[in-house]
Scaffold this active site. Structure first.
Site, PDB file in Angstrom:
ATOM      1  N   GLU A  12       2.039  -7.999 -14.383  1.00  0.00           N
ATOM      2  CA  GLU A  12       3.426  -8.213 -14.788  1.00  0.00           C
ATOM      3  C   GLU A  12       3.579  -8.543 -16.273  1.00  0.00           C
ATOM      4  O   GLU A  12       4.688  -8.478 -16.794  1.00  0.00           O
ATOM      5  CB  GLU A  12       4.043  -9.330 -13.944  1.00  0.00           C
ATOM      6  CG  GLU A  12       4.166  -8.966 -12.476  1.00  0.00           C
ATOM      7  CD  GLU A  12       4.635 -10.113 -11.604  1.00  0.00           C
ATOM      8  OE1 GLU A  12       5.222  -9.846 -10.539  1.00  0.00           O
ATOM      9  OE2 GLU A  12       4.411 -11.292 -11.968  1.00  0.00           O
ATOM     10  N   ASP A 197       9.036  -3.699  -3.757  1.00  0.00           N
ATOM     11  CA  ASP A 197       8.958  -3.464  -2.318  1.00  0.00           C
ATOM     12  C   ASP A 197      10.254  -3.924  -1.682  1.00  0.00           C
ATOM     13  O   ASP A 197      11.023  -4.668  -2.283  1.00  0.00           O
ATOM     14  CB  ASP A 197       7.781  -4.235  -1.698  1.00  0.00           C
ATOM     15  CG  ASP A 197       7.898  -5.746  -1.932  1.00  0.00           C
ATOM     16  OD1 ASP A 197       8.404  -6.439  -1.032  1.00  0.00           O
ATOM     17  OD2 ASP A 197       7.505  -6.215  -3.010  1.00  0.00           O
TER      18      ASP A 197
END
EC number: 3.2.2.9
Length: 232
Positions: A12, A197
């Site tokens: 990230e 997701d």
């Protein structure tokens, strides 16, 4: 202006870290902070580690050591809003804990004693983020982001979150802890994450597959947002 940026995982933060000029690395309390300039703007990028304690520890160290004027929490999240798909953006207007329960003493579900029920993101940062979204022509949802020390990939956990927070747009594991620390330090914050997701029984599979997509999108958003905050 100095802008603090927080991501939990290596995946990230790596794209943003690679863009920082004159980069220096500070290691504190198991966290790594990368300081320097992002397109000419002073930034301090924290890789906190996963979960609420790691995020709160890292945010505190970042605020104390680097003194940023604002905090942007970036990274990935599980989508709860029906319109979200992988790569879309979520922007917080509020963050709450989904795994805190002291309702026996009269508090709202998710509220901790001595704290508000939710932590409000800064209106100016929200407006700047939404302006970036329009410029980049991204699909995005603004709303409540909920956090807890669990990866949601089953129907029971998901149903509990939907029951307690029917308006939540995304779920993840750090944002509310960061918001909590920013509240205590009186530092403006906003959460800008990309969907990796959909929070369901297969979310652990899609997370592994699409984390890189989410990282690329969230990096694009943060880089654009930093530019807008620095230069208008």
């Amino acid at each position: 202006m100095k802008i603090g940026i927080i991501g939990a995982m290596e995946e990230e933060v790596t794209l943003l870290r690679d863009k920082i000029d004159n980069r220096q690395t500070i290691t504190l309390g198991g966290c790594e902070i990368y300081t320097g300039q992002l397109n000419g703007t002073e930034v301090a990028l924290l890789k906190s580690g996963i979960g609420k304690v790691a995020a709160a520890l890292g945010a505190t160290l970042l605020l104390e050591h680097c003194k940023p004027d604002v905090i942007i929490n970036t990274g990935s999240a599980g989508g709860l809003a029906s319109t979200l798909k992988v790569g879309d953006i979520v922007v917080s207007d509020e963050a709450r804990y989904h795994d805190a329960d002291v309702t026996a003493f009269g508090y709202e579900y998710g509220q901790l004693p001595g704290c508000p029920a939710g932590f409000k993101a800064d209106d100016k940062l929200i407006a700047a983020a939404e302006s970036c979204i329009r410029e980049l022509n991204l699909n995005a949802v603004r709303g409540l982001i909920v956090s807890g020390d669990a990866f949601i990939n089953g129907s029971v956990g998901l149903a509990k979150i939907r029951h307690n927070f029917p308006d939540a747009v995304a779920v993840e594991m750090e944002a509310t802890a960061i918001a909590h620390v920013c509240y205590n330090f009186n530092v403006p914050f906003v959460v800008v994450r990309a969907i990796s997701d959909v929070a369901d029984q297969q979310s652990h599979l899609s997370f592994d597959e699409f984390l890189a997509v989410a990282a690329k999108q969230s990096t694009l958003m943060v880089e654009t947002l930093v530019q807008k905050l620095a230069h208008g």
